[in-house]
Motif scaffolding. Sequence first.
Motif, PDB file in Angstrom:
ATOM      1  N   TYR A 124      13.791  16.659   2.084  1.00 54.23           N
ATOM      2  CA  TYR A 124      12.411  17.087   1.877  1.00 54.23           C
ATOM      3  C   TYR A 124      11.814  16.441   0.632  1.00 54.23           C
ATOM      4  CZ  TYR A 124      13.495  20.436   5.491  1.00 54.23           C
ATOM      5  OH  TYR A 124      13.875  21.005   6.674  1.00 54.23           O
ATOM      6  N   MET A 125      12.633  16.297  -0.402  1.00 54.00           N
ATOM      7  CA  MET A 125      12.162  15.607  -1.598  1.00 54.00           C
ATOM      8  C   MET A 125      11.935  14.123  -1.309  1.00 54.00           C
ATOM      9  SD  MET A 125      14.477  17.505  -4.478  1.00 54.00           S
ATOM     10  CE  MET A 125      13.827  16.534  -5.809  1.00 54.00           C
ATOM     11  N   LYS A 126      12.797  13.543  -0.504  1.00 55.46           N
ATOM     12  CA  LYS A 126      12.634  12.136  -0.125  1.00 55.46           C
ATOM     13  C   LYS A 126      11.344  11.954   0.677  1.00 55.46           C
ATOM     14  CE  LYS A 126      14.900   8.412   2.361  1.00 55.46           C
ATOM     15  NZ  LYS A 126      16.067   8.000   3.139  1.00 55.46           N
ATOM     16  N   MET A 127      11.075  12.876   1.592  1.00 52.58           N
ATOM     17  CA  MET A 127       9.849  12.796   2.386  1.00 52.58           C
ATOM     18  C   MET A 127       8.616  12.923   1.493  1.00 52.58           C
ATOM     19  SD  MET A 127       8.624  15.206   5.563  1.00 52.58           S
ATOM     20  CE  MET A 127       8.516  16.649   4.522  1.00 52.58           C
ATOM     21  N   THR A 128       8.652  13.834   0.537  1.00 49.78           N
ATOM     22  CA  THR A 128       7.544  13.998  -0.395  1.00 49.78           C
ATOM     23  C   THR A 128       7.348  12.733  -1.223  1.00 49.78           C
ATOM     24  OG1 THR A 128       8.002  16.363  -0.513  1.00 49.78           O
ATOM     25  CG2 THR A 128       6.654  15.427  -2.272  1.00 49.78           C
ATOM     26  N   ASN A 129       8.446  12.134  -1.656  1.00 49.55           N
ATOM     27  CA  ASN A 129       8.394  10.892  -2.409  1.00 49.55           C
ATOM     28  C   ASN A 129       7.784   9.765  -1.566  1.00 49.55           C
ATOM     29  OD1 ASN A 129       9.027   9.205  -4.716  1.00 49.55           O
ATOM     30  ND2 ASN A 129      10.648   8.344  -3.436  1.00 49.55           N
ATOM     31  N   THR A 130       8.153   9.703  -0.300  1.00 50.29           N
ATOM     32  CA  THR A 130       7.600   8.677   0.600  1.00 50.29           C
ATOM     33  C   THR A 130       6.094   8.871   0.785  1.00 50.29           C
ATOM     34  OG1 THR A 130       9.720   8.505   1.741  1.00 50.29           O
ATOM     35  CG2 THR A 130       7.789   7.641   2.890  1.00 50.29           C
ATOM     36  N   PHE A 131       5.649  10.111   0.951  1.00 55.33           N
ATOM     37  CA  PHE A 131       4.216  10.381   1.065  1.00 55.33           C
ATOM     38  C   PHE A 131       3.477   9.961  -0.198  1.00 55.33           C
ATOM     39  CE2 PHE A 131       4.932  14.027   4.284  1.00 55.33           C
ATOM     40  CZ  PHE A 131       4.907  13.130   5.332  1.00 55.33           C
ATOM     41  N   PHE A 132       4.078  10.220  -1.360  1.00 59.04           N
ATOM     42  CA  PHE A 132       3.470   9.819  -2.621  1.00 59.04           C
ATOM     43  C   PHE A 132       3.363   8.301  -2.705  1.00 59.04           C
ATOM     44  CE2 PHE A 132       4.145   8.364  -7.004  1.00 59.04           C
ATOM     45  CZ  PHE A 132       2.977   8.839  -7.575  1.00 59.04           C
ATOM     46  N   ILE A 133       4.429   7.603  -2.357  1.00 59.73           N
ATOM     47  CA  ILE A 133       4.416   6.134  -2.399  1.00 59.73           C
ATOM     48  C   ILE A 133       3.380   5.582  -1.434  1.00 59.73           C
ATOM     49  CG2 ILE A 133       5.767   4.063  -1.834  1.00 59.73           C
ATOM     50  CD1 ILE A 133       8.218   5.575  -2.939  1.00 59.73           C
ATOM     51  N   ALA A 134       3.290   6.165  -0.246  1.00 61.64           N
ATOM     52  CA  ALA A 134       2.324   5.698   0.750  1.00 61.64           C
ATOM     53  C   ALA A 134       0.890   5.859   0.261  1.00 61.64           C
ATOM     54  CB  ALA A 134       2.512   6.451   2.061  1.00 61.64           C
ATOM     55  N   GLY A 135       0.639   6.910  -0.491  1.00 55.87           N
ATOM     56  CA  GLY A 135      -0.713   7.146  -0.975  1.00 55.87           C
ATOM     57  C   GLY A 135      -1.052   6.424  -2.269  1.00 55.87           C
ATOM     58  N   ALA A 136      -0.060   6.195  -3.098  1.00 60.04           N
ATOM     59  CA  ALA A 136      -0.322   5.666  -4.430  1.00 60.04           C
ATOM     60  C   ALA A 136      -0.094   4.163  -4.566  1.00 60.04           C
ATOM     61  CB  ALA A 136       0.536   6.398  -5.455  1.00 60.04           C
ATOM     62  N   TYR A 137       0.701   3.582  -3.692  1.00 57.22           N
ATOM     63  CA  TYR A 137       1.047   2.168  -3.834  1.00 57.22           C
ATOM     64  C   TYR A 137       0.655   1.393  -2.587  1.00 57.22           C
ATOM     65  CZ  TYR A 137       3.817   3.733  -7.820  1.00 57.22           C
ATOM     66  OH  TYR A 137       4.211   4.279  -9.009  1.00 57.22           O
ATOM     67  N   SER A 138       0.938   0.101  -2.598  1.00 54.03           N
ATOM     68  CA  SER A 138       0.582  -0.779  -1.484  1.00 54.03           C
ATOM     69  C   SER A 138       1.577  -0.643  -0.334  1.00 54.03           C
ATOM     70  CB  SER A 138       0.559  -2.227  -1.964  1.00 54.03           C
ATOM     71  OG  SER A 138       1.875  -2.637  -2.319  1.00 54.03           O
ATOM     72  N   GLU A 139       1.216  -1.262   0.789  1.00 54.63           N
ATOM     73  CA  GLU A 139       2.101  -1.262   1.952  1.00 54.63           C
ATOM     74  C   GLU A 139       3.396  -2.001   1.638  1.00 54.63           C
ATOM     75  OE1 GLU A 139      -0.958  -3.256   2.409  1.00 54.63           O
ATOM     76  OE2 GLU A 139      -2.011  -1.365   2.579  1.00 54.63           O
ATOM     77  N   GLU A 140       3.296  -3.050   0.816  1.00 49.30           N
ATOM     78  CA  GLU A 140       4.486  -3.817   0.466  1.00 49.30           C
ATOM     79  C   GLU A 140       5.474  -2.958  -0.327  1.00 49.30           C
ATOM     80  OE1 GLU A 140       5.895  -7.981  -1.656  1.00 49.30           O
ATOM     81  OE2 GLU A 140       3.812  -7.359  -1.839  1.00 49.30           O
ATOM     82  N   HIS A 141       4.963  -2.126  -1.203  1.00 53.76           N
ATOM     83  CA  HIS A 141       5.826  -1.235  -1.984  1.00 53.76           C
ATOM     84  C   HIS A 141       6.526  -0.231  -1.061  1.00 53.76           C
ATOM     85  CE1 HIS A 141       6.899   0.337  -5.989  1.00 53.76           C
ATOM     86  NE2 HIS A 141       6.972   1.502  -5.367  1.00 53.76           N
TER      87      HIS A 141
END
Length: 141
Positions: free
Chosen positions: A79-96
């Motif tokens: 669940y923490m990994k999923m939350t982290n992935t959502f954060f990365i998807a919203g805050a960084y680029s597709e390449e990241h």
Amino acid sequence: FALVTDLFSVVFQGSVYDIMGALFLNTTVFPFTSIHHIVMFIILTAFMLIMFRYKGTNRRIVGIVMIVLYAVINIVSPYMKMTNTFFIAGAYSEEHLAATNTLETFISLATSPFTVVSTILIFIAIGRYGITEYKNKEETE
């Protein structure tokens, strides 16, 4: 071995991207999986130290607490990994996001044999720890 494999994968991300066929990636990331492996290494080291040092009469309770803690960490981690992935998807680029997912996939594939074996061995160790009785040298002589 899982932690070392994980950290080598993080350090040599370019090679991992080549192995995974993601030649277009040129981003450096630090995946959540690495954080999980570091936390698990610390927890398992603490468990080992507890088993070596604590010789009291409540070993079964200590063993149950260790198993519950191990289970809770492994239940909460996705669940923490999923939350982290959502954060990365919203805050960084597709390449990241692609780099993070590629690296996490590689780390999961490379470390799963080690983590499965360590899980089996830690349950055996905690089980033996909880059912054995400690006798000091004065009692056995």
